[in-house]
Each structure stands twice: as C-alpha cells, then as structure tokens.
Design a protein around this motif. Sequence first.
Motif, PDB file in Angstrom:
ATOM      1  N   UNK A 251       0.724  -1.296  -0.072  1.00 15.01           N
ATOM      2  CA  UNK A 251       0.132  -0.248  -0.031  1.00 15.01           C
ATOM      3  C   UNK A 251       1.135   1.155  -0.098  1.00 15.01           C
ATOM      4  N   UNK A 252       1.979   0.946   0.164  1.00 14.89           N
ATOM      5  CA  UNK A 252       2.930   2.134   0.842  1.00 14.89           C
ATOM      6  C   UNK A 252       3.446   2.186  -0.363  1.00 14.89           C
ATOM      7  N   UNK A 253       4.227   1.274  -0.934  1.00  9.38           N
ATOM      8  CA  UNK A 253       5.426   1.415  -1.743  1.00  9.38           C
ATOM      9  C   UNK A 253       4.015   1.014  -3.292  1.00  9.38           C
ATOM     10  N   UNK A 254       3.579   1.044  -3.833  1.00 11.80           N
ATOM     11  CA  UNK A 254       2.638   1.494  -4.913  1.00 11.80           C
ATOM     12  C   UNK A 254       2.225   2.649  -6.230  1.00 11.80           C
ATOM     13  N   UNK A 255       3.432   2.832  -6.655  1.00 20.83           N
ATOM     14  CA  UNK A 255       3.138   3.151  -7.684  1.00 20.83           C
ATOM     15  C   UNK A 255       1.905   4.008  -8.421  1.00 20.83           C
ATOM     16  N   UNK A 256       1.030   3.130  -8.090  1.00 18.03           N
ATOM     17  CA  UNK A 256      -0.763   3.901  -8.460  1.00 18.03           C
ATOM     18  C   UNK A 256      -1.232   4.612  -7.009  1.00 18.03           C
ATOM     19  N   UNK A 257      -1.052   4.003  -5.759  1.00 20.82           N
ATOM     20  CA  UNK A 257      -1.820   5.232  -5.635  1.00 20.82           C
ATOM     21  C   UNK A 257      -0.639   5.782  -4.140  1.00 20.82           C
ATOM     22  N   UNK A 258       0.182   6.222  -4.894  1.00 16.75           N
ATOM     23  CA  UNK A 258       1.956   6.954  -4.037  1.00 16.75           C
ATOM     24  C   UNK A 258       1.023   8.121  -4.428  1.00 16.75           C
ATOM     25  N   UNK A 259       1.369   8.792  -2.951  1.00 12.04           N
ATOM     26  CA  UNK A 259       0.164  10.605  -3.047  1.00 12.04           C
ATOM     27  C   UNK A 259       1.917  11.912  -3.608  1.00 12.04           C
ATOM     28  N   UNK A 260       3.258  10.980  -2.654  1.00 13.35           N
ATOM     29  CA  UNK A 260       4.211  11.656  -3.314  1.00 13.35           C
ATOM     30  C   UNK A 260       4.345  11.942  -4.806  1.00 13.35           C
ATOM     31  N   UNK A 261       3.763  11.462  -5.873  1.00 10.77           N
ATOM     32  CA  UNK A 261       4.497  11.404  -6.773  1.00 10.77           C
ATOM     33  C   UNK A 261       3.779  12.386  -7.954  1.00 10.77           C
ATOM     34  N   UNK A 262       4.534  13.062  -8.542  1.00 13.36           N
ATOM     35  CA  UNK A 262       3.208  13.753  -9.105  1.00 13.36           C
ATOM     36  C   UNK A 262       2.072  13.345 -10.329  1.00 13.36           C
ATOM     37  N   UNK A 263       2.236  12.755 -10.705  1.00 13.95           N
ATOM     38  CA  UNK A 263       1.811  11.056 -11.122  1.00 13.95           C
ATOM     39  C   UNK A 263       1.172   9.582 -11.427  1.00 13.95           C
ATOM     40  N   UNK A 264       0.133   9.619 -10.307  1.00 13.64           N
ATOM     41  CA  UNK A 264       0.803   8.073  -9.867  1.00 13.64           C
ATOM     42  C   UNK A 264       0.360   7.303 -11.155  1.00 13.64           C
ATOM     43  N   UNK A 265       1.460   6.172 -10.952  1.00 13.28           N
ATOM     44  CA  UNK A 265       0.776   5.199 -12.533  1.00 13.28           C
ATOM     45  C   UNK A 265       0.705   3.703 -12.069  1.00 13.28           C
ATOM     46  N   UNK A 266       0.431   3.358 -14.025  1.00 15.24           N
ATOM     47  CA  UNK A 266       0.749   1.767 -13.580  1.00 15.24           C
ATOM     48  C   UNK A 266       0.770   1.251 -14.601  1.00 15.24           C
ATOM     49  N   UNK A 267       1.511   2.254 -15.444  1.00 18.07           N
ATOM     50  CA  UNK A 267       2.281   1.702 -16.784  1.00 18.07           C
ATOM     51  C   UNK A 267       3.080   2.127 -17.090  1.00 18.07           C
ATOM     52  N   UNK A 268       4.172   1.727 -17.873  1.00 19.02           N
ATOM     53  CA  UNK A 268       5.157   2.331 -18.498  1.00 19.02           C
ATOM     54  C   UNK A 268       5.065   4.217 -19.270  1.00 19.02           C
ATOM     55  N   UNK A 270       2.885   5.965 -17.332  1.00 17.37           N
ATOM     56  CA  UNK A 270       2.759   7.097 -16.440  1.00 17.37           C
ATOM     57  C   UNK A 270       4.376   7.428 -16.039  1.00 17.37           C
ATOM     58  N   UNK A 271       4.992   5.728 -16.193  1.00 18.38           N
ATOM     59  CA  UNK A 271       5.997   5.617 -15.580  1.00 18.38           C
ATOM     60  C   UNK A 271       7.228   6.919 -16.328  1.00 18.38           C
ATOM     61  N   UNK A 272       7.020   7.332 -17.749  1.00 16.06           N
ATOM     62  CA  UNK A 272       7.893   7.994 -18.448  1.00 16.06           C
ATOM     63  C   UNK A 272       7.700   9.267 -18.275  1.00 16.06           C
ATOM     64  N   UNK A 273       5.877   9.675 -17.355  1.00 14.50           N
ATOM     65  CA  UNK A 273       5.992  10.920 -17.034  1.00 14.50           C
ATOM     66  C   UNK A 273       6.805  11.598 -15.783  1.00 14.50           C
ATOM     67  N   UNK A 274       6.287  10.913 -14.737  1.00 16.18           N
ATOM     68  CA  UNK A 274       7.404  10.418 -13.332  1.00 16.18           C
ATOM     69  C   UNK A 274       9.379  11.210 -13.701  1.00 16.18           C
ATOM     70  N   UNK A 359      12.396   8.709  -6.858  1.00 12.99           N
ATOM     71  CA  UNK A 359      13.806   8.145  -7.505  1.00 12.99           C
ATOM     72  C   UNK A 359      13.471   6.804  -8.181  1.00 12.99           C
ATOM     73  N   UNK A 360      12.638   5.909  -7.244  1.00 14.42           N
ATOM     74  CA  UNK A 360      12.071   4.955  -7.527  1.00 14.42           C
ATOM     75  C   UNK A 360      11.078   4.791  -9.497  1.00 14.42           C
ATOM     76  N   UNK A 361      10.733   5.900  -9.011  1.00 13.74           N
ATOM     77  CA  UNK A 361       9.543   6.057  -9.929  1.00 13.74           C
ATOM     78  C   UNK A 361      10.407   6.900 -11.068  1.00 13.74           C
ATOM     79  N   UNK A 362      10.839   7.800 -11.072  1.00 11.99           N
ATOM     80  CA  UNK A 362      11.959   8.179 -12.080  1.00 11.99           C
ATOM     81  C   UNK A 362      12.789   6.752 -12.229  1.00 11.99           C
ATOM     82  N   UNK A 363      13.357   6.159 -11.641  1.00 13.08           N
ATOM     83  CA  UNK A 363      14.342   5.182 -12.801  1.00 13.08           C
ATOM     84  C   UNK A 363      14.530   4.207 -13.433  1.00 13.08           C
ATOM     85  N   UNK A 364      15.232   3.946 -14.161  1.00 12.63           N
ATOM     86  CA  UNK A 364      14.857   2.415 -15.072  1.00 12.63           C
ATOM     87  C   UNK A 364      15.950   1.471 -14.548  1.00 12.63           C
ATOM     88  N   UNK A 365      16.972   1.489 -13.938  1.00 13.90           N
ATOM     89  CA  UNK A 365      17.828   0.535 -12.989  1.00 13.90           C
ATOM     90  C   UNK A 365      18.269   1.264 -11.863  1.00 13.90           C
TER      91      UNK A 365
END
Length: 474
Positions: A251-268, A270-274, A359-365
């Motif tokens: 729940x805490x580490x969930x890109x879909x529901x992570x309120x500190x992200x500018x754009x929560x995401x569940x696909x690639x 959305x990840x690219x926007x972050x 950073x986790x949301x933005x990272x490729x590796x």
Amino acid sequence: MSKKRLLFAASEVYPFAKTGGLADVAHALPKALTERFDVDVVMPLYQSIDREQYAIRPIGEKFEVSMGNAAYEVQLFGCTYQEVRYRFVYSPLLCEREFLYGPPHSGYEDNALRFGIFNYALLAMMQMSEYAIAHLNDWQCALVALLLHERPEIHTRTLFTIHNLAYQGTFPSEILSDLGIDEKYFTMEGIEFYGQVSFMKAAIAYADAVTTVSPTYAKEILTEEFGCGLEGFLRAHRKKLVGILNGIDTEHFSPQNDTVLLTPYSDLKGKRINKSDYLKSVSLKGINKPLFVFIGRFTGQKGMQILIDTLPKLAGLECNVAILGEGEESYREEVEKLAHAHRNVYFHFGYDEVQSHRMYAAADFLLMPSLFEPCGLNQLIAFAYGAVPIVHHVGGLIDSVKRFEKFDPDAKNGFGIAFERPSERACLHAMAKAMDLYQDKKLYNAIVKHNMNCDFSWTESAKVYADLYDTLSR
Ligand code: ADP
C-alpha cells in the motif's frame, strides 16, 4: 476463539522513526499479522516523534523499572495507526536525544543503558498483560529473551529476528551490573563476546526461535565470511534458526496510489512522465537515456567503494545517474567530487523519503552493489516501481532477484541484472549489460511490466511467521 496476543518490539518503526529497512518491516509485517493475532507494536517514544500528528496519548500511570542499582521512570503511550495498535515506551534517558542511536558513525556511549531500559520496560509490559509471543527485532530488544529466562512465571514465548548481524550491540563488560544481569550469564554460552557483553548473543542463546530476513542470509551467517564472529555460536543454535524473506508494504510502495508522485502510474507511459518530471527537477537531461539510481546508507556494506570506483566509467556512457544517501563522510566527499565532475550525475546527501519515492518512480535501473545484504528492500521497491535492479548476488538479493537472462514471464519472481563478485570489473560488466538491455526495448519493457505485476507483499511471509508463532505458543 480469541486471537493470541503478540508483542512486536522494534527500535524503529515507519512512519514514526526510520533509519533503514527495519522500520519498514516493523511497520508492514504487524499490519499483515493483525488478521491472525492481536498485535501491539512497541517502540521507544523518541523526541523526534510528533505526538500530535499521530494522536499519541499516555496510557496508565508512570511506573519504575529497576535495572542494576538504579530505578528509571517509564511512561507508556499509545495510538492506533492504519488499524494497528502502537505502544511507545517513554523514559528520558532513552528518548531525549537528537538521534535514535547516535550521531553518524558512532553510537551514544550509554546505548546499553538506554536500550536496557527499553528491554526492562518490555518485560514490565509482559508482566502487566499476558502475551503469547514476543517478537524481538535486532539487538536493541534482544535482552528480553535473557530476562524472561529469569522469570519462569511469565509464559510468553520469544522469537528473535536478526535484521543485520553486523550490528550486535556489544558493550564493555562493566555494564553487566548496571544492566542488572547476573555474572553467571557472562560466559561463552551466554552473553560474553570476546570479553564484552553482546545483546545479540542474549537472544540467540535464549530466544525460543531465531529468524533472519532471507533464506540465503540464514545460511551465509553460519560461515566465517558473513558470520561477524558469531558463526560458531549460530551454528550451535542452528536448529532454531530459519530464514524468512522480507516483503514490502504494497500500500505504501504503490506507484498507482503514491501521493508523493506528481503522476501516480500503473504503466510505462505513466512512468515516463515521472521520469521526465524528476529529470527536470534535478536538472538532468535526456529522457531517452537510461537513468541509474542508488538509494541507501553510505556504508561499506552497501558497496559504496564499488559505486565510487565505477561511477566515472558509468558517467562516461549515454546515461544519467542519481544518488541519494547519507552516512560516512569520506564516501560523501568522493561522491560529491564525482557529481561535480560529471554533468549527468546528480547527488543529494541526506535522508528524504519523498525524494526516494520519486527516484524509484523515475529510475530505469537501481544499483545495489552491496558486499552483503541480509534481505534488502530497495530491490523489491524497485520492482514495484518498474526499475530493474542491478545487484551483487548475495544474501537476500539471491533469493529475490532472478537473472534476466533466464526471464520467464510466468515466474513469480522479479528479474534483474546480477553479478557474482563484488568487484569494480563485475559491476561495470553488469552496467554494460544494462545499457544493452535498455536498447532491447521489447525485452526491457516485458521485464519491467512483469516485475511491476509480481507480488512482493508480506502475505506469504507473514503466514510463515504466524505459523511459527503458533508452533511456539502451542
Ligand atoms: P538497510 O540495510 O539500510 O536497512 P534496506 O534495503 O533493508 O537497507 O532498507 C532501506 C530502506 O531505507 C528502503 O526503504 C530505502 O528506500 C530507504 N532509504 C535508504 N536510504 C534512504 C535515504 N537516504 N532517503 C530515503 N530513504 C532511504
């Protein structure tokens, strides 16, 4: 049938106080256990904890614990957070400090007394109410197992978890009488460790069961290479030692529901926007270049030297690098120099939960060249956020990161890039593999999507703990 009562003790618990993975575990595991157990999570009420924010209120009257020839006043506090019941131990000597354990690189000189009080307060709680099980985490609550040995009238069974054997809580032997511990325990079979007092040994010797945070680490700590001097002692107690892999709070580490992200995401997409947002925020350029991140404590354990040695070569490739961490000053200076020398390297020194999520949301590796790793949570968080971990294959990283060369979309595990030797050369080779994999968009995207859909929650491992509690308290 009413649920059995469980006292879950730890010296740090997210979100109240956190210096590392223990706090994440002590937050998420009890949450996953509440269905089967009536849980009290207990920790010290450090001065940094915001009592108002979490509605933390006093419970009952103040009382005294006697330890050695002194008495220490204790007040219990409590709150409920995310449907879990928390109890806090307040005693001035334990709690009125700027840091949890001490300023960077050193522990407070009176840590044995400080955490001694915590252990006696836990014992007092077990005298006040009946707990079937006490789950003790790391050296800061390890003495409880020994103290209970002297109190046969308390029927609580104990389980001790080693989160990191490198931190054992060893103190000069003179402390024994201040801790109120009889000389008879100061033996090789007890708490004596090369002439000192070891809190960790107290629990390994006297707890009913001992666990550590991954199956591979459970085997490694029986060897000289990883046993930190306790390998022989652990081998003697191996019958009660088991490795159970950590999970993360999904729940805490969930890109879909992570309120500190500018754009929560569940696909690639959305990840690219972050990634784009993050690169802009730290003035890195090149959305199409792979972004490597490192998040962690600046200590030898985390492979800082390998990171520093490989960074100039990594920075010479068509990529960006972002580093977040705090710890030893010498590492800070080195990384700072490298960040100044390379425009594609960003470095933030400090502890910053919000920035870490971005950073986790933005990272490729995600880079994890750890020399040893009891479990590691970063790689699990990276999986969830769609960053491919690059790891030295050791400890929990062996159990949790499967090699991408054997990628199997039907597997339950996450896949990443693993190297066998903790050397600059091996790490560079892995980084080069990452660059190639990033170009193979089809495979890279398939791996990322697969990892994001795996289950890294506590569900399975919490069941193993719950079954163990049941077995112990039968
Ligand atoms: P440790 O050995 O430090 O306990 P783990 O991998 O078990 O390592 O857990 C580390 C946890 O701490 C993860 O949640 C990670 O994201 C977080 N973390 C580490 N360093 C930082 C930092 N500087 N800022 C924010 N979070 C951090």
